[in-house]
Motif scaffolding. Structure first.
Motif, PDB file in Angstrom:
ATOM      1  N   TYR A 130      -0.061  -4.331   4.934  1.00  0.00           N
ATOM      2  CA  TYR A 130      -1.289  -4.516   4.195  1.00  0.00           C
ATOM      3  C   TYR A 130      -2.574  -3.655   4.770  1.00  0.00           C
ATOM      4  O   TYR A 130      -3.683  -3.851   4.364  1.00  0.00           O
ATOM      5  CB  TYR A 130      -1.734  -5.882   4.001  1.00  0.00           C
ATOM      6  CG  TYR A 130      -1.245  -6.540   2.733  1.00  0.00           C
ATOM      7  CD1 TYR A 130      -1.539  -5.927   1.643  1.00  0.00           C
ATOM      8  CD2 TYR A 130      -0.199  -7.332   2.705  1.00  0.00           C
ATOM      9  CE1 TYR A 130      -1.026  -6.538   0.357  1.00  0.00           C
ATOM     10  CE2 TYR A 130       0.286  -7.941   1.480  1.00  0.00           C
ATOM     11  CZ  TYR A 130       0.005  -7.510   0.536  1.00  0.00           C
ATOM     12  OH  TYR A 130       0.887  -7.844  -0.775  1.00  0.00           O
ATOM     13  N   THR A 131      -2.030  -2.586   5.489  1.00  0.00           N
ATOM     14  CA  THR A 131      -3.094  -1.706   5.993  1.00  0.00           C
ATOM     15  C   THR A 131      -3.140  -0.453   4.766  1.00  0.00           C
ATOM     16  O   THR A 131      -4.029   0.591   4.649  1.00  0.00           O
ATOM     17  CB  THR A 131      -2.738  -0.864   7.044  1.00  0.00           C
ATOM     18  OG1 THR A 131      -1.387  -0.335   7.158  1.00  0.00           O
ATOM     19  CG2 THR A 131      -2.917  -1.966   8.536  1.00  0.00           C
ATOM     20  N   LEU A 188      -6.785   0.069   2.995  1.00  0.00           N
ATOM     21  CA  LEU A 188      -7.343   0.784   3.910  1.00  0.00           C
ATOM     22  C   LEU A 188      -6.938   2.397   3.679  1.00  0.00           C
ATOM     23  O   LEU A 188      -7.898   3.073   3.805  1.00  0.00           O
ATOM     24  CB  LEU A 188      -7.386   0.344   5.263  1.00  0.00           C
ATOM     25  CG  LEU A 188      -8.116   1.067   6.502  1.00  0.00           C
ATOM     26  CD1 LEU A 188      -9.481   1.179   6.158  1.00  0.00           C
ATOM     27  CD2 LEU A 188      -7.658   0.583   7.911  1.00  0.00           C
ATOM     28  N   THR A 240     -14.395  -2.065   2.968  1.00  0.00           N
ATOM     29  CA  THR A 240     -12.951  -1.997   3.564  1.00  0.00           C
ATOM     30  C   THR A 240     -13.013  -2.786   4.631  1.00  0.00           C
ATOM     31  O   THR A 240     -11.984  -3.489   4.803  1.00  0.00           O
ATOM     32  CB  THR A 240     -12.562  -0.389   3.651  1.00  0.00           C
ATOM     33  OG1 THR A 240     -12.771  -0.098   2.418  1.00  0.00           O
ATOM     34  CG2 THR A 240     -11.030  -0.506   4.127  1.00  0.00           C
ATOM     35  N   ALA A 287     -10.486  -5.896   5.350  1.00  0.00           N
ATOM     36  CA  ALA A 287      -9.551  -5.720   6.616  1.00  0.00           C
ATOM     37  C   ALA A 287      -9.673  -7.009   7.648  1.00  0.00           C
ATOM     38  O   ALA A 287      -8.727  -7.697   7.917  1.00  0.00           O
ATOM     39  CB  ALA A 287      -9.781  -4.483   7.352  1.00  0.00           C
ATOM     40  N   CYS A 338      -8.027  -9.992   6.139  1.00  0.00           N
ATOM     41  CA  CYS A 338      -6.511 -10.048   6.292  1.00  0.00           C
ATOM     42  C   CYS A 338      -6.212 -10.294   7.679  1.00  0.00           C
ATOM     43  O   CYS A 338      -5.081 -11.061   7.918  1.00  0.00           O
ATOM     44  CB  CYS A 338      -6.076  -8.691   5.978  1.00  0.00           C
ATOM     45  SG  CYS A 338      -6.108  -8.448   3.984  1.00  0.00           S
ATOM     46  N   VAL A 339      -6.706  -9.686   8.508  1.00  0.00           N
ATOM     47  CA  VAL A 339      -6.403  -9.833  10.226  1.00  0.00           C
ATOM     48  C   VAL A 339      -6.566 -11.317  10.617  1.00  0.00           C
ATOM     49  O   VAL A 339      -5.910 -11.950  11.266  1.00  0.00           O
ATOM     50  CB  VAL A 339      -7.362  -9.134  11.113  1.00  0.00           C
ATOM     51  CG1 VAL A 339      -7.382  -9.364  12.580  1.00  0.00           C
ATOM     52  CG2 VAL A 339      -6.951  -7.398  10.960  1.00  0.00           C
ATOM     53  N   THR A 394     -10.140  -0.989  -2.044  1.00  0.00           N
ATOM     54  CA  THR A 394     -10.822  -2.039  -1.319  1.00  0.00           C
ATOM     55  C   THR A 394     -10.658  -3.383  -1.794  1.00  0.00           C
ATOM     56  O   THR A 394     -10.195  -4.484  -0.974  1.00  0.00           O
ATOM     57  CB  THR A 394     -12.391  -1.824  -1.248  1.00  0.00           C
ATOM     58  OG1 THR A 394     -12.664  -0.546  -0.750  1.00  0.00           O
ATOM     59  CG2 THR A 394     -13.428  -2.980  -0.712  1.00  0.00           C
ATOM     60  N   TYR A 444      -7.323  -5.594  -1.202  1.00  0.00           N
ATOM     61  CA  TYR A 444      -7.571  -6.681  -0.002  1.00  0.00           C
ATOM     62  C   TYR A 444      -7.296  -8.108  -0.310  1.00  0.00           C
ATOM     63  O   TYR A 444      -7.011  -9.091   0.346  1.00  0.00           O
ATOM     64  CB  TYR A 444      -8.628  -6.304   1.129  1.00  0.00           C
ATOM     65  CG  TYR A 444      -8.440  -5.306   2.315  1.00  0.00           C
ATOM     66  CD1 TYR A 444      -7.296  -5.403   3.023  1.00  0.00           C
ATOM     67  CD2 TYR A 444      -8.994  -4.004   2.205  1.00  0.00           C
ATOM     68  CE1 TYR A 444      -7.066  -4.589   4.005  1.00  0.00           C
ATOM     69  CE2 TYR A 444      -8.760  -3.182   3.044  1.00  0.00           C
ATOM     70  CZ  TYR A 444      -7.856  -3.345   4.119  1.00  0.00           C
ATOM     71  OH  TYR A 444      -7.469  -2.613   4.954  1.00  0.00           O
TER      72      TYR A 444
END
Length: 278
Positions: free
Chosen positions: A96-97, A100, A122, A126, A129-130, A236, A239
């Motif tokens: 899922y990068t 980005l 973005t 991110a 998600c992290v 964007t 995500y």
């Protein structure tokens, strides 16, 4: 927001159901599931072309076929390889990068300007998600090939998505042919690497819905969005997919709802709001 960008948002919404439907069809080997889903998508696509008398859309140059089939089949082959060779949560995080990558690749490859809102949106997405997956992180040397496959899957999908704009003259109807070719490649790969499993009624239903939606209609909507919409904004907003997918898994009883899930959803929503205003 442009209609084409809204079409891309429709694809993102459909992909949110991929995890839930995949869990419902978990007994089916991944390459077999890919082949079956792509077959349904191809049949539906061909029917639409036939009704609209647009079968000529399938006559495309070899480079267009390489781009389409390489993107659709290449992404799924690498993604399923990553899940087989590395822990699922970490492989998902690396995969899922691609949102980005889409945002960052849009500027050099398409000449589109990135402003601070796109970058900030973005970054927030991110971070969401992290946070969602960080609790599962346990990187190991043995899983490095799987991590590499996950990175390559992200790069493949981001490249396919951004470069779709370079194939703007290729009609969206051609995606039906790309799905058919991807199904054929998946059938061959399945025959080589996997046993065949007959789905139960729930599995058949999941396959049918997958072929209509996340592994079918979503590709047609995404093609419109990337060719005629705003790839920076779509990258964007994409995500939202892993977070929405997790929320649906929680609702379906396949995952536990946690505070981290809620905070992740809020971060992704904030990122999308910031980017939309850009």
């Amino acid at each position: 927001m442009r209609p084409a960008t809204l079409a891309g948002c429709g694809a993102i919404a459909l992909w949110a159901f991929l995890g839930l439907l995949s869990r419902a069809a978990a007994a089916i080997p991944p390459l077999q599931l890919t082949a079956m889903s792509f077959c349904i998508a191809a049949v539906l696509g061909f029917l639409v072309l036939l009704v609209q008398r647009r079968l000529g859309d399938l006559r495309q140059p070899p480079l267009a076929w390489l781009h389409g089939v390489g993107g659709l089949f290449g992404f799924h082959a690498l993604y399923f390889t990553a899940l087989a060779w590395a822990p699922a949560a970490e492989a998902n995080l690396i995969n899922y990068t691609w949102p980005l990558m889409i945002v960052l690749m849009a500027a050099p490859l398409l000449g589109l300007r990135l402003n601070w809102r796109h970058v900030a949106g973005t970054a927030l997405g991110a971070a969401g998600c992290v946070l969602l997956l960080a609790g599962h992180a346990s990187l190991t040397v043995a899983a490095l090939p799987g991590y590499a496959a996950a990175f390559c899957s992200a790069l493949t999908w981001a490249s396919y998505s951004v470069l779709s704009r370079r194939f703007a003259s290729v009609p969206t109807g051609a995606v039906a042919g790309f799905c058919a070719a991807s199904a054929a490649l998946a059938v061959v790969s399945h025959a080589i690497f996997e046993p065949t499993v007959m789905p139960d009624p729930l599995g058949w239903l999941a396959v049918l819905v997958l072929g209509i939606g996340p592994v079918g209609g979503a590709f047609f909507l995404w093609d419109v969005g990337m060719k005629k919409g705003d790839p920076r904004l779509l990258g964007t907003l994409a995500y939202a997919t892993p977070v929405a997918s997790t929320l649906l898994l929680c609702a379906g009883g396949y995952a536990a709802f946690t505070a981290a899930t809620l905070v992740s959803a809020l971060l992704v929503a904030a990122g999308g709001l910031v980017a939309v205003r850009g």
